[in-house]
Design a protein around this motif. Structure first.
Motif: not given
Length: 319
Positions: A178-181, A176, A174, A148
């Motif tokens: 740091e993007e979260k699922y 980025k 993805r 992250e």
């Protein structure tokens, strides 16, 4: 510089790091071990690390060929005794997000057709990061970064080892890191239960990473240290200095009250065998015979206030 060992935990931006390292060190400079059936696995790995592994001979040939790093999916204990803890690096990721990413990877590239719940319920996919470092004290590794915060991790790793590995984004599911699922609440709760041990490890790794960032900004040294265990009225652990070979002075508090200092210069055979700094003379022990069961013991680096992993420690009764 000694060769680095990069323990590539799946779906943690490890491919990006490997490609960046290859770009920096040069083509053919990186050895790979992604399993005996993988086309990526280097010939020198297949030669020495097959049915009857000979890590020492592999390491000598790797150095003879002027290879700069080994990267792959393997349990860290497979190679750490020859590379050494100080030269071992890895990147960890939020356990829940990592499982989702691995499921999506298996669905895209391995033609996995099962449901997400079926995937994450399999023992082979639970606590993966925890299992990869089984048999080792992960806080003693040379460097632990975070997916992250990959860019920041890379900067800190480069600073520590005097490298200039570039930031590359490869094999990302993805845009980025740091993007979260988004995960349904019922599955999220199950995942937290199934991966409880790894979640604990990750939280401790994040805390230590924050301290690494802070100390780097201050120009102060980071200490790789942890409380290990309690037995025979003593608490034991290690504290490994990164920037010099001076034994680390630790400050001890119990229930918030200062109780004195201890020097981390005791011999630890297991750490010496795995290539810890100061020849393994990085251990410490604290006499707790005068403290009540249930008291909280804190252990921190006296010079900076950095707490060791597993501090605070709640003193328990003897088994």
């Amino acid at each position: 510089m000694n060769p680095l060992l990069f323990v590539h935990v799946p779906k943690t931006a490890g491919t990006s790091f490997r490609f960046g390292a290859s770009a920096y060190f040069g083509d053919g400079s990186i050895c790979l071990d992604y399993g005996p059936e993988s086309m990526e696995t280097s010939d020198v790995v297949k030669k020495w690390m097959g049915e009857i592994p000979d890590p020492w001979s592999f390491f000598q040939e790797m150095k003879y060929e002027n290879r700069k790093m080994l990267s792959g999916h393997f349990n860290a204990i497979r190679y750490v005794p020859v590379f050494g803890l100080e030269n071992t690096v890895t990147i960890l990721r939020d356990p829940i997000q990592r499982v989702v990413s691995e499921y999506k990877h298996f669905s895209r590239h391995n033609r996995y057709k099962g449901a997400f719940r079926s995937f994450y319920s399999k023992p082979s996919f639970t606590n993966r990061q925890l299992k990869i470092f089984r048999g080792l004290s992960w806080p003693a590794l040379g460097f632990v970064g975070l997916t992250e915060r990959y860019d920041e991790s890379l900067q800190l790793l480069n600073k520590k080892f005097g490298l200039e590995i570039p930031y590359l984004a490869e094999n990302l599911g993805r845009e980025k890191l740091e993007e979260k699922y988004d995960i349904p609440q019922d599955e999220l709760e199950e995942l937290r239960i199934l991966n409880a041990g790894e979640i604990t490890l990750y939280k401790k790794a994040v805390s230590q990473f924050e301290w690494r960032v802070l100390l780097s900004r201050r120009g102060e040294r980071f200490v790789a240290g942890s409380i290990f265990s309690q037995s025979n009225k003593r608490i034991r652990g290690c504290a490994i200095p990164e920037q010099n070979n001076e034994a680390v002075v630790l400050r001890v508090k119990v229930d918030g009250a200062y109780k004195g200092e201890v020097l981390a210069n005791e011999y630890r055979a297991d750490l010496r065998a795995n290539g810890a700094g100061r020849g393994g003379f990085v251990g410490f022990s604290i006499d707790i015979s005068g403290f009540a069961m249930g008291a909280t013991l804190e252990c921190e680096v006296a010079e900076t206030g950095q707490p060791l992993v597993n501090s605070p420690w709640v003193i328990r009764g003897e088994d």
